[in-house]
Design a protein around this motif. Structure first.
Motif, PDB file in Angstrom:
ATOM      1  N   LEU A   1       8.088   0.875  -0.837  1.00  0.00           N
ATOM      2  CA  LEU A   1       6.905   1.715  -0.766  1.00  0.00           C
ATOM      3  C   LEU A   1       5.823   0.939  -0.026  1.00  0.00           C
ATOM      4  O   LEU A   1       5.494  -0.182  -0.401  1.00  0.00           O
ATOM      5  CB  LEU A   1       6.410   2.091  -2.170  1.00  0.00           C
ATOM      6  N   GLU A   2       5.312   1.538   1.042  1.00  0.00           N
ATOM      7  CA  GLU A   2       4.208   0.966   1.798  1.00  0.00           C
ATOM      8  C   GLU A   2       3.010   1.897   1.664  1.00  0.00           C
ATOM      9  O   GLU A   2       3.142   3.107   1.827  1.00  0.00           O
ATOM     10  CB  GLU A   2       4.576   0.809   3.275  1.00  0.00           C
ATOM     11  N   VAL A   3       1.854   1.324   1.366  1.00  0.00           N
ATOM     12  CA  VAL A   3       0.661   2.136   1.122  1.00  0.00           C
ATOM     13  C   VAL A   3      -0.524   1.522   1.845  1.00  0.00           C
ATOM     14  O   VAL A   3      -0.643   0.301   1.944  1.00  0.00           O
ATOM     15  CB  VAL A   3       0.360   2.251  -0.394  1.00  0.00           C
ATOM     16  N   ASP A   4      -1.379   2.392   2.370  1.00  0.00           N
ATOM     17  CA  ASP A   4      -2.565   1.933   3.096  1.00  0.00           C
ATOM     18  C   ASP A   4      -3.601   1.402   2.111  1.00  0.00           C
ATOM     19  O   ASP A   4      -4.479   2.124   1.647  1.00  0.00           O
ATOM     20  CB  ASP A   4      -3.153   3.077   3.923  1.00  0.00           C
TER      21      ASP A   4
ATOM     22  N   THR B   1      -1.016  -0.233   6.697  1.00  0.00           N
ATOM     23  CA  THR B   1      -1.974   0.719   7.257  1.00  0.00           C
ATOM     24  C   THR B   1      -1.388   2.123   7.294  1.00  0.00           C
ATOM     25  O   THR B   1      -1.955   3.020   7.904  1.00  0.00           O
ATOM     26  CB  THR B   1      -2.390   0.287   8.671  1.00  0.00           C
ATOM     27  N   ILE B   2      -0.241   2.301   6.639  1.00  0.00           N
ATOM     28  CA  ILE B   2       0.415   3.605   6.575  1.00  0.00           C
ATOM     29  C   ILE B   2       0.864   3.862   5.142  1.00  0.00           C
ATOM     30  O   ILE B   2       0.933   2.949   4.328  1.00  0.00           O
ATOM     31  CB  ILE B   2       1.654   3.672   7.510  1.00  0.00           C
ATOM     32  N   ASN B   3       1.148   5.115   4.854  1.00  0.00           N
ATOM     33  CA  ASN B   3       1.740   5.483   3.568  1.00  0.00           C
ATOM     34  C   ASN B   3       3.154   5.977   3.835  1.00  0.00           C
ATOM     35  O   ASN B   3       3.336   7.025   4.482  1.00  0.00           O
ATOM     36  CB  ASN B   3       0.943   6.606   2.895  1.00  0.00           C
ATOM     37  N   GLN B   4       4.142   5.251   3.352  1.00  0.00           N
ATOM     38  CA  GLN B   4       5.514   5.729   3.512  1.00  0.00           C
ATOM     39  C   GLN B   4       6.411   5.171   2.420  1.00  0.00           C
ATOM     40  O   GLN B   4       6.225   4.060   1.944  1.00  0.00           O
ATOM     41  CB  GLN B   4       6.079   5.395   4.890  1.00  0.00           C
ATOM     42  N   ILE B   5       7.380   5.997   2.041  1.00  0.00           N
ATOM     43  CA  ILE B   5       8.394   5.595   1.077  1.00  0.00           C
ATOM     44  C   ILE B   5       9.746   5.651   1.777  1.00  0.00           C
ATOM     45  O   ILE B   5      10.016   6.587   2.548  1.00  0.00           O
ATOM     46  CB  ILE B   5       8.373   6.486  -0.183  1.00  0.00           C
ATOM     47  N   THR B   6      10.555   4.623   1.556  1.00  0.00           N
ATOM     48  CA  THR B   6      11.836   4.518   2.250  1.00  0.00           C
ATOM     49  C   THR B   6      12.987   4.549   1.248  1.00  0.00           C
ATOM     50  O   THR B   6      12.950   3.865   0.221  1.00  0.00           O
ATOM     51  CB  THR B   6      11.907   3.208   3.069  1.00  0.00           C
ATOM     52  N   PHE B   7      13.997   5.373   1.576  1.00  0.00           N
ATOM     53  CA  PHE B   7      15.220   5.476   0.794  1.00  0.00           C
ATOM     54  C   PHE B   7      16.409   5.095   1.676  1.00  0.00           C
ATOM     55  O   PHE B   7      16.401   5.341   2.889  1.00  0.00           O
ATOM     56  CB  PHE B   7      15.452   6.909   0.294  1.00  0.00           C
TER      57      PHE B   7
ATOM     58  N   ILE C   1       4.968  15.946   3.443  1.00  0.00           N
ATOM     59  CA  ILE C   1       3.945  15.762   2.420  1.00  0.00           C
ATOM     60  C   ILE C   1       2.707  15.162   3.075  1.00  0.00           C
ATOM     61  O   ILE C   1       2.813  14.152   3.776  1.00  0.00           O
ATOM     62  CB  ILE C   1       4.451  14.831   1.301  1.00  0.00           C
ATOM     63  N   PRO C   2       1.526  15.762   2.883  1.00  0.00           N
ATOM     64  CA  PRO C   2       0.319  15.194   3.481  1.00  0.00           C
ATOM     65  C   PRO C   2       0.102  13.738   3.053  1.00  0.00           C
ATOM     66  O   PRO C   2       0.228  13.408   1.880  1.00  0.00           O
ATOM     67  CB  PRO C   2      -0.807  16.087   2.913  1.00  0.00           C
ATOM     68  N   ASN C   3      -0.176  12.896   4.040  1.00  0.00           N
ATOM     69  CA  ASN C   3      -0.527  11.481   3.820  1.00  0.00           C
ATOM     70  C   ASN C   3       0.665  10.621   3.361  1.00  0.00           C
ATOM     71  O   ASN C   3       0.449   9.499   2.901  1.00  0.00           O
ATOM     72  CB  ASN C   3      -1.657  11.311   2.800  1.00  0.00           C
ATOM     73  N   LEU C   4       1.886  11.132   3.488  1.00  0.00           N
ATOM     74  CA  LEU C   4       3.047  10.332   3.062  1.00  0.00           C
ATOM     75  C   LEU C   4       4.253  10.658   3.922  1.00  0.00           C
ATOM     76  O   LEU C   4       4.701  11.802   3.975  1.00  0.00           O
ATOM     77  CB  LEU C   4       3.383  10.606   1.594  1.00  0.00           C
ATOM     78  N   LYS C   5       4.780   9.616   4.601  1.00  0.00           N
ATOM     79  CA  LYS C   5       6.026   9.776   5.331  1.00  0.00           C
ATOM     80  C   LYS C   5       7.183   9.425   4.404  1.00  0.00           C
ATOM     81  O   LYS C   5       7.111   8.449   3.661  1.00  0.00           O
ATOM     82  CB  LYS C   5       6.073   8.848   6.548  1.00  0.00           C
TER      83      LYS C   5
END
Length: 204
Positions: free
Chosen positions: A154-157, A176-182, A196-200
C-alpha cells in the motif's frame, strides 16, 4: 503488531457503488449493507483485505464531515493483550476514540495531521467464523476477473506528514500517489484499474 484490515472509500451511495465494483471484479461481499445512526456501509472481499464503501452521518464521532473517495486505512492489533493506545502514545502518536459499539471500537491516530485517516479497529466478538467465510468465498471466486491472489503493498500520499515514522509502524509506503497492489495468479501483465477516486488498484 498491526495488520491491515480494510480500506475505507467514502461515496454517496455505498450499495450502488459496491454492487458495480463487485460486478466488474467478480468478487464476493465481505458484509452486506449495514445501516446505523452514524453511517451506511458495505464491504467487498479482496482476499487478504476488504474494501469498505461508506457514507457517514457522523465520521469518527464528528458530524458534517464527508470526503469523496479513498479516505481511511483500518488496522487491527495482532496482539489482543496489547494496550495499543499506551503503546502509540509512548511513540508520540496522538490517539482518539472515534466510535465505541458493542461489536467494535475505532481509534484514530493523528487524525488532525494525517489523511487518509489511519485508524484501529478492535472487534469485540470472535471473528474466526467470519474470517473463514471470507477466505472460503474468496477461494471460490478464484480471485475474480483479475485473478487476485495476495495483497502486496500500500502506497499513500503522506509526503507532507511530519511524523514519517508513523508509516513505518504500519508498513505503509509514504509516497506521492495512492495505490494498492495485489499479486495475480492469472497473468504477469500489470493492470492499472482507476475505478475508485484517489486510489489506483494495481494487479501484477
Amino acid at each position: 503488531m498491526f495488520k491491515l484490515d480494510h480500506l475505507m472509500i467514502e461515496v454517496d451511495n455505498p450499495q450502488i457503488i459496491a454492487n458495480d465494483i463487485a460486478s466488474k471484479f467478480k468478487l464476493p461481499y465481505a458484509w452486506p449493507l449495514i445501516q446505523t445512526d452514524n453511517y451506511l456501509s458495505i464491504g467487498i472481499n479482496f482476499g487478504d483485505i476488504n474494501i469498505e464503501f461508506i457514507k457517514f452521518n457522523k465520521r469518527f464521532g464528528i458530524g458534517n464531515i464527508n470526503y469523496d473517495g479513498f479516505s481511511g486505512i483500518a488496522f487491527t492489533p495482532t496482539n489482543s493483550e496489547l494496550n495499543y493506545e499506551e503503546y502509540l502514545k509512548n511513540k508520540n502518536l496522538f490517539c482518539k476514540i472515534g466510535e465505541e459499539t458493542e461489536t467494535y471500537t475505532t481509534t484514530t491516530i493523528e487524525c488532525n495531521e494525517v489523511f487518509p485517516t489511519i485508524f484501529l479497529v478492535k472487534y469485540h466478538f470472535d471473528t474466526a467464523g467470519w474470517k473463514k467465510k471470507l477466505k472460503d468465498d474468496f477461494e471460490n471466486c478464484k480471485g475474480g476477473v483479475y485473478g487476485i491472489k495476495n495483497f502486496k503493498s500500500l502506497e499513500v500520499d503522506f509526503s507532507k506528514v511530519e511524523k514519517q515514522y508513523l508509516f513505518e509502524e504500519f508498513k505503509i509506503t509514504s509516497s506521492t500517489i495512492n495505490q494498492i497492489t495485489f499479486s495475480s495468479s492469472s497473468s504477469n501483465e500489470k493492470k492499472v484499474i482507476n475505478i475508485i477516486p484517489n486510489l489506483k488498484i494495481i494487479v501484477i
